[in-house]
Design an enzyme around this catalytic site. Structure first.
Site, PDB file in Angstrom:
ATOM      1  N   ARG A 118       0.809  -1.223   0.000  1.00  0.00           N
ATOM      2  CA  ARG A 118       0.000   0.000   0.000  1.00  0.00           C
ATOM      3  C   ARG A 118       0.840   1.271   0.000  1.00  0.00           C
ATOM      4  NH1 ARG A 118      -2.918  -3.509   3.429  1.00  0.00           N
ATOM      5  NH2 ARG A 118      -4.913  -4.127   2.514  1.00  0.00           N
ATOM      6  N   LYS A 140       0.790  11.225 -10.531  1.00  0.00           N
ATOM      7  CA  LYS A 140      -0.068  10.274 -11.232  1.00  0.00           C
ATOM      8  C   LYS A 140       0.753   9.041 -11.595  1.00  0.00           C
ATOM      9  CE  LYS A 140      -3.668  12.906 -13.660  1.00  0.00           C
ATOM     10  NZ  LYS A 140      -4.186  13.246 -15.000  1.00  0.00           N
ATOM     11  N   GLU A 234      -6.948  16.041  -9.209  1.00  0.00           N
ATOM     12  CA  GLU A 234      -7.663  16.392 -10.434  1.00  0.00           C
ATOM     13  C   GLU A 234      -9.158  16.574 -10.194  1.00  0.00           C
ATOM     14  OE1 GLU A 234      -6.064  14.942 -14.417  1.00  0.00           O
ATOM     15  OE2 GLU A 234      -7.988  13.910 -14.320  1.00  0.00           O
ATOM     16  N   HIS A 249      -5.357  10.629 -26.296  1.00  0.00           N
ATOM     17  CA  HIS A 249      -5.387   9.271 -25.756  1.00  0.00           C
ATOM     18  C   HIS A 249      -6.175   8.332 -26.664  1.00  0.00           C
ATOM     19  CE1 HIS A 249      -4.365  10.260 -21.263  1.00  0.00           C
ATOM     20  NE2 HIS A 249      -3.315  10.330 -22.071  1.00  0.00           N
ATOM     21  N   HIS A 261       3.461   9.535 -27.622  1.00  0.00           N
ATOM     22  CA  HIS A 261       2.466  10.288 -26.863  1.00  0.00           C
ATOM     23  C   HIS A 261       2.404  11.738 -27.339  1.00  0.00           C
ATOM     24  CE1 HIS A 261       0.071  11.615 -23.445  1.00  0.00           C
ATOM     25  NE2 HIS A 261       0.963  12.555 -23.188  1.00  0.00           N
TER      26      HIS A 261
END
Length: 357
Positions: A118, A140, A234, A249, A261
């Site tokens: 975790r 992220k 976000e 994406h 990308h």
């Protein structure tokens, strides 16, 4: 150059260190309590990974995990491979994960660190422009599934991000320019000085040895650091960092991640600019500036006609959608952003027609 420290203050406080010859920063970044570290890296980074292992020897036992290049690294099977190493080596919560590579490795390594026990400390060592200005900053993490990009992931802050500009001097030119899509994005959404530097002398701006290059990398990092410090998960302003990414994406998904990308996001930004013009938020000059800047970086600004149906399906699966409603970050002028919720299908198709070839 002396290292520049750009603070990120959110769920975890850390600095992005930008400079050259930053080996001592790596030493300082690995937590004092760590006995072991898993260094996840791409094949091209093997020599650098071994050098880091030698540097930390005597203080930390470093295990190396070589993973595939680019988006092939961001699969559950690769994450499971890394978890297996952590389990067999009996990693504890005080041990660390280090990510050495481009944006994909940063996403994967951060995800592995966030999910093992975790959460264990994560140090990010980005080796691409994309990694430095985007993937490594903001916490992220994520992996891809067969249904889409980054649909599985976490918000988990690293303990440090170390952006050594020296590693970019050997980066393939196409990879470097692809990363500049995210630099240009920061210019379109917040810091218009970035666009001024790019239009004044794009060659100097994209030369890793030039001071202008260092300035632009720092400016892009500052944009992201400031935004994510305000909105880590976000839920508000951070959404502006998705400029160009809704369609981008979808293109990556349609191309089975064979497109870089930055190329996909470049097309997505031009699409968003055309959509903003259609709804009266951006003028003709603003749309033209998108094409001029991105084309000067040798990035694509069009996409094949006849792919719209597949793109819309992919966009509706994207994590940025809300209850099936598409959301787009648009510009109300260069440097000023807004959100467009649920645009009508005919507007989307018309905007796509402007970039289709």
């Amino acid at each position: 150059m002396s290292p520049v420290r750009i603070p990120v203050r959110n769920a975890g406080e850390y600095d992005v260190v930008v400079g050259r010859d930053l080996g001592a920063e790596i030493d300082a970044a690995v937590p004092a309590g760590a006995k072991k570290a898993l260094l996840i890296h791409q094949p091209v980074q093997t020599r650098r990974a071994e050098a880091i292992r030698e540097r930390l020897a005597g203080r930390v036992e470093v295990l190396l995990a070589e993973v595939p290049d680019a988006e092939d690294a961001k699969r559950i099977e690769v994450a499971a491979f890394c978890w297996g190493i952590l389990g067999q080596a009996e990693f504890t919560r005080t041990d660390a994960v280090i990510g050495l590579g481009g944006g994909a490795v940063t996403d994967l390594a951060g995800f592995v660190a966030a999910t093992w026990l975790r959460g264990v400390p994560f140090v990010s060592l980005p080796t691409s422009v994309l990694g430095m200005v985007d993937a490594a900053v903001g916490g992220k993490t994520g992996i891809n599934t067969t249904e889409g990009k980054n649909l599985v992931g976490t918000f988990t802050a690293p303990v440090a991000v170390i952006a050594d500009l020296e590693v970019l001097e050997t980066l393939p030119r196409n990879d470097l320019l692809s990363g500049f899509a995210e630099v240009a994005k920061c210019g379109f959404i917040v810091d218009t000085t970035i666009l001024d530097r790019l239009t004044a002398d794009v060659d100097a701006a994209t030369d890793p040895a030039s001071p202008v290059f260092a300035e632009l990398v720092e400016r892009a990092i500052r944009v992201k650091a400031e935004v994510v410090s305000e909105d880590f998960t976000e839920s508000g302003r951070r959404e502006i960092l998705n400029y160009g990414h809704t369609l981008g994406h979808a293109i990556e998904y349609m191309e089975r991640y064979r497109w870089r990308h930055g190329g996909a996001v470049a097309v997505g930004m031009v699409f968003a600019a055309e959509l903003a013009r259609l709804v009266g938020r951006l003028d003709d000059d603003g749309v033209q500036l998108h094409r001029e800047v991105l084309e000067s970086l040798s990035l694509p600004t069009t996409y094949p006609a006849g792919r719209w149906e597949g793109l819309t399906t992919a966009m509706r699966r994207d994590k940025k959608s809300r209850a099936g409603m598409l959301r787009f970050v648009l510009l109300d002028g260069i440097g000023r952003t807004s959100i467009l919720n649920g645009p009508e299908d005919h507007l989307l198709f018309t905007a796509y027609s402007e970039i289709a070839e």
